[in-house]
Design a protein around this motif. Structure first.
Motif, PDB file in Angstrom:
ATOM      1  N   VAL A   3       0.942  -1.057  -0.071  1.00  0.00           N
ATOM      2  CA  VAL A   3       0.031   0.219  -0.012  1.00  0.00           C
ATOM      3  C   VAL A   3       0.904   1.092  -0.089  1.00  0.00           C
ATOM      4  O   VAL A   3       1.296   1.488   1.039  1.00  0.00           O
ATOM      5  CB  VAL A   3      -0.964   0.017   1.291  1.00  0.00           C
ATOM      6  N   PRO A   4       1.118   1.911  -1.176  1.00  0.00           N
ATOM      7  CA  PRO A   4       1.967   2.950  -1.167  1.00  0.00           C
ATOM      8  C   PRO A   4       1.349   4.310  -0.580  1.00  0.00           C
ATOM      9  O   PRO A   4       1.899   5.246  -0.591  1.00  0.00           O
ATOM     10  CB  PRO A   4       2.390   3.127  -2.485  1.00  0.00           C
ATOM     11  N   LEU A   5       0.093   4.352  -0.797  1.00  0.00           N
ATOM     12  CA  LEU A   5      -0.700   5.666  -0.513  1.00  0.00           C
ATOM     13  C   LEU A   5      -1.994   5.377   0.377  1.00  0.00           C
ATOM     14  O   LEU A   5      -2.910   4.465  -0.412  1.00  0.00           O
ATOM     15  CB  LEU A   5      -1.000   6.481  -1.807  1.00  0.00           C
ATOM     16  N   VAL A   6      -2.276   6.045   1.220  1.00  0.00           N
ATOM     17  CA  VAL A   6      -3.672   6.023   1.614  1.00  0.00           C
ATOM     18  C   VAL A   6      -4.493   7.467   1.619  1.00  0.00           C
ATOM     19  O   VAL A   6      -3.511   8.278   1.707  1.00  0.00           O
ATOM     20  CB  VAL A   6      -3.620   5.785   3.221  1.00  0.00           C
ATOM     21  N   LEU A   7      -5.715   7.454   1.257  1.00  0.00           N
ATOM     22  CA  LEU A   7      -6.309   8.799   1.181  1.00  0.00           C
ATOM     23  C   LEU A   7      -7.402   8.668   2.085  1.00  0.00           C
ATOM     24  O   LEU A   7      -8.204   7.569   2.332  1.00  0.00           O
ATOM     25  CB  LEU A   7      -6.976   9.032  -0.319  1.00  0.00           C
ATOM     26  N   THR A   8      -7.416   9.709   2.988  1.00  0.00           N
ATOM     27  CA  THR A   8      -8.479   9.876   4.317  1.00  0.00           C
ATOM     28  C   THR A   8      -9.136  11.104   4.223  1.00  0.00           C
ATOM     29  O   THR A   8      -8.862  11.920   3.357  1.00  0.00           O
ATOM     30  CB  THR A   8      -7.655   9.296   5.417  1.00  0.00           C
ATOM     31  N   HIS A   9      -9.772  11.185   5.284  1.00  0.00           N
ATOM     32  CA  HIS A   9     -10.366  12.547   5.679  1.00  0.00           C
ATOM     33  C   HIS A   9      -9.675  13.224   6.868  1.00  0.00           C
ATOM     34  O   HIS A   9      -9.492  12.398   7.917  1.00  0.00           O
ATOM     35  CB  HIS A   9     -12.078  12.355   6.019  1.00  0.00           C
ATOM     36  N   ASP A  10      -9.739  14.568   6.734  1.00  0.00           N
ATOM     37  CA  ASP A  10      -9.417  15.324   8.260  1.00  0.00           C
ATOM     38  C   ASP A  10     -10.772  15.071   9.079  1.00  0.00           C
ATOM     39  O   ASP A  10     -11.897  15.288   8.457  1.00  0.00           O
ATOM     40  CB  ASP A  10      -9.149  16.848   7.947  1.00  0.00           C
ATOM     41  N   ASP A  11     -10.605  14.916  10.365  1.00  0.00           N
ATOM     42  CA  ASP A  11     -11.421  14.797  11.158  1.00  0.00           C
ATOM     43  C   ASP A  11     -12.423  16.047  11.397  1.00  0.00           C
ATOM     44  O   ASP A  11     -11.766  17.109  11.474  1.00  0.00           O
ATOM     45  CB  ASP A  11     -11.291  14.401  12.794  1.00  0.00           C
ATOM     46  N   ASN A  12     -13.712  16.046  11.374  1.00  0.00           N
ATOM     47  CA  ASN A  12     -14.412  17.475  11.584  1.00  0.00           C
ATOM     48  C   ASN A  12     -14.528  17.672  13.050  1.00  0.00           C
ATOM     49  O   ASN A  12     -15.218  17.076  13.673  1.00  0.00           O
ATOM     50  CB  ASN A  12     -15.880  17.079  10.986  1.00  0.00           C
ATOM     51  N   PRO A  13     -14.037  18.985  13.337  1.00  0.00           N
ATOM     52  CA  PRO A  13     -14.322  19.217  14.746  1.00  0.00           C
ATOM     53  C   PRO A  13     -15.497  19.213  15.256  1.00  0.00           C
ATOM     54  O   PRO A  13     -15.655  19.259  16.636  1.00  0.00           O
ATOM     55  CB  PRO A  13     -13.534  20.718  14.785  1.00  0.00           C
ATOM     56  N   ALA A  14     -16.607  19.308  14.584  1.00  0.00           N
ATOM     57  CA  ALA A  14     -18.049  19.576  14.928  1.00  0.00           C
ATOM     58  C   ALA A  14     -18.736  18.035  15.031  1.00  0.00           C
ATOM     59  O   ALA A  14     -19.916  17.937  15.608  1.00  0.00           O
ATOM     60  CB  ALA A  14     -18.834  20.360  13.764  1.00  0.00           C
ATOM     61  N   GLU A  15     -18.058  17.148  14.385  1.00  0.00           N
ATOM     62  CA  GLU A  15     -18.394  15.815  14.891  1.00  0.00           C
ATOM     63  C   GLU A  15     -17.596  15.057  16.126  1.00  0.00           C
ATOM     64  O   GLU A  15     -16.532  15.223  16.346  1.00  0.00           O
ATOM     65  CB  GLU A  15     -18.026  14.966  13.644  1.00  0.00           C
ATOM     66  N   SER A  59      -8.384   6.103  13.905  1.00  0.00           N
ATOM     67  CA  SER A  59      -7.821   6.718  12.824  1.00  0.00           C
ATOM     68  C   SER A  59      -7.105   6.062  11.878  1.00  0.00           C
ATOM     69  O   SER A  59      -6.146   5.310  12.077  1.00  0.00           O
ATOM     70  CB  SER A  59      -7.248   8.120  13.397  1.00  0.00           C
ATOM     71  N   VAL A  60      -7.580   6.038  10.509  1.00  0.00           N
ATOM     72  CA  VAL A  60      -6.910   5.674   9.558  1.00  0.00           C
ATOM     73  C   VAL A  60      -5.686   6.208   9.182  1.00  0.00           C
ATOM     74  O   VAL A  60      -4.587   5.570   8.900  1.00  0.00           O
ATOM     75  CB  VAL A  60      -7.658   5.755   8.177  1.00  0.00           C
ATOM     76  N   ALA A  61      -5.391   7.563   9.470  1.00  0.00           N
ATOM     77  CA  ALA A  61      -4.185   8.285   9.237  1.00  0.00           C
ATOM     78  C   ALA A  61      -3.164   7.838  10.385  1.00  0.00           C
ATOM     79  O   ALA A  61      -1.921   7.532   9.885  1.00  0.00           O
ATOM     80  CB  ALA A  61      -4.477   9.961   9.311  1.00  0.00           C
ATOM     81  N   ARG A  62      -3.725   7.660  11.700  1.00  0.00           N
ATOM     82  CA  ARG A  62      -2.818   7.360  12.481  1.00  0.00           C
ATOM     83  C   ARG A  62      -1.989   5.756  12.086  1.00  0.00           C
ATOM     84  O   ARG A  62      -1.154   5.446  12.340  1.00  0.00           O
ATOM     85  CB  ARG A  62      -3.445   7.347  13.703  1.00  0.00           C
ATOM     86  N   THR A  63      -2.971   4.858  11.684  1.00  0.00           N
ATOM     87  CA  THR A  63      -2.913   3.519  11.538  1.00  0.00           C
ATOM     88  C   THR A  63      -1.829   3.461  10.228  1.00  0.00           C
ATOM     89  O   THR A  63      -0.705   2.676  10.234  1.00  0.00           O
ATOM     90  CB  THR A  63      -4.140   2.904  11.086  1.00  0.00           C
ATOM     91  N   ALA A  64      -2.061   4.346   9.169  1.00  0.00           N
ATOM     92  CA  ALA A  64      -1.109   4.497   7.970  1.00  0.00           C
ATOM     93  C   ALA A  64       0.242   4.665   8.641  1.00  0.00           C
ATOM     94  O   ALA A  64       1.340   4.303   8.124  1.00  0.00           O
ATOM     95  CB  ALA A  64      -1.775   5.369   7.088  1.00  0.00           C
ATOM     96  N   ALA A  65       0.381   5.823   9.278  1.00  0.00           N
ATOM     97  CA  ALA A  65       1.300   6.237   9.997  1.00  0.00           C
ATOM     98  C   ALA A  65       2.173   5.106  10.728  1.00  0.00           C
ATOM     99  O   ALA A  65       3.543   5.049  10.349  1.00  0.00           O
ATOM    100  CB  ALA A  65       1.555   7.358  10.698  1.00  0.00           C
ATOM    101  N   GLU A  66       1.774   4.162  11.323  1.00  0.00           N
ATOM    102  CA  GLU A  66       2.441   2.868  11.985  1.00  0.00           C
ATOM    103  C   GLU A  66       3.141   2.132  10.873  1.00  0.00           C
ATOM    104  O   GLU A  66       4.241   1.747  11.247  1.00  0.00           O
ATOM    105  CB  GLU A  66       1.314   2.301  12.629  1.00  0.00           C
ATOM    106  N   TYR A  67       2.659   2.027   9.651  1.00  0.00           N
ATOM    107  CA  TYR A  67       3.237   1.294   8.875  1.00  0.00           C
ATOM    108  C   TYR A  67       3.986   2.259   7.799  1.00  0.00           C
ATOM    109  O   TYR A  67       4.671   1.407   6.810  1.00  0.00           O
ATOM    110  CB  TYR A  67       2.198   0.292   7.972  1.00  0.00           C
TER     111      TYR A  67
END
Length: 308
Positions: A27-39, A45-53
């Protein structure tokens, strides 16, 4: 080595990304969403999981923008996977991977295509739902099915509890399908869309209780919007309230002209216009939790009307 670009968010995105990496997919690239502060962010977190790898991650506002499509194309993916990603992927992206673009959907397709399928399934009183891996096309959740797995919806399950089951089912479905996808002989079953259903997104106000309905329908709504979702909204004795948890007491109680709520034997009981009674196990009035004793102190033993 098989290569895939992942579009992912939420717990299903996390678990399916982990499943791909564990199965040896590059998996060379992950596209995700920034968390909405109103949600309310209650999920992983997918972003945090991708960073682990050590996987590169971007959060584009529009994944279909020309520069984003070019960035995905440069990865030369064999597959694209969408795991609870919230944006539709258009034809330019879907045409990139030579071995297909696939989505993981949280229902037993073709039922409950569209948004928040787990919540809708509970609202409609379903006793099962599941996860479906399918090929993507230009219509939402309408492509050929590769595999799916069902999970039970118990009578008192909340949306969060069912979501946790569906997350496990999604991981299992993906892991089971990967060998045939990589070998190029994965099954493809066309959906009968006329036999299915499509539902749109929901807003907090859509959780407002119609007390003219019966106890089962109201119980299903409460379960479907229970925390971490916004809760079922109503008016109790003229005050704004949220009902967060209920239990069906008597489905056969006759309809009443005047839906009401009262404390009975240390339990708050709602008498529903369409028939049936509910035990209200968690109630907030004007933002504060209210016990049965506090309810009696506020409103007396005779009960109060429900609704606005």
């Amino acid at each position: 080595m098989t290569r895939a670009v992942v579009f992912g968010y939420h717990n299903v995105g996390v678990r399916c990304l982990r499943a791909l990496v564990d199965s040896g997919i590059d998996v060379p690239l992950v596209l995700t969403h920034d968390d909405n502060p109103a949600e309310t962010i209650w999920f992983d977190s997918v972003a945090r999981t991708a960073a682990e790898y050590g996987i590169a991650t971007i959060s584009p506002v529009d994944p279909n923008a020309i520069d984003i499509v070019a960035q995905v194309e440069a990865c030369k993916p064999d597959f694209l996977f969408s795991f609870y990603y919230r944006s539709m992927l258009k034809s330019a992206l879907l045409a990139l991977p030579p071995r297909g673009a696939l989505n993981m959907h949280g229902s037993l397709l073709p039922k409950y295509r569209g948004r928040v399928p787990i919540n809708w399934a509970i609202i409609h009183g379903e006793t099962e739902t599941g996860a479906t891996l399918h090929y993507m096309d230009k219509r939402a959740d309408s492509g050929d099915i590769v595999a799916q797995q069902s999970v039970a919806i118990l009578a008192d399950d909340t949306a969060r509890e069912v979501f946790d089951k569906v997350t496990v089912a999604a991981e299992n479905v993906l892991r089971g399908a990967l060998p045939s996808l990589r070998a190029g002989n994965a099954p493809r079953r066309k959906q009968d869309l006329e036999a299915g259903s499509y539902y749109g997104a929901r807003k907090p106000e859509d959780g407002r209780i119609a007390w003219s309905k019966n106890a089962m329908a109201i119980h299903n709504l409460v379960r479907a919007v229970a925390p971490p979702y916004p809760g079922a909204l109503t008016v109790v004795g003229g005050s704004e309230a949220r009902i967060l948890r209920t239990k069906l007491l008597d489905a056969d109680a006759p309809p009443v002209n005047r839906p009401s709520m009262a404390a009975q034997d240390r339990t708050i009981v709602a008498h529903c216009g369409g028939g049936g009674t509910l035990a209200v196990l968690e109630l907030e009035i004007d933002g504060a939790p209210v016990s049965a004793a506090e309810f009696t102190a506020l409103h007396g033993a005779g009960g109060v009307p429900l609704g606005g």
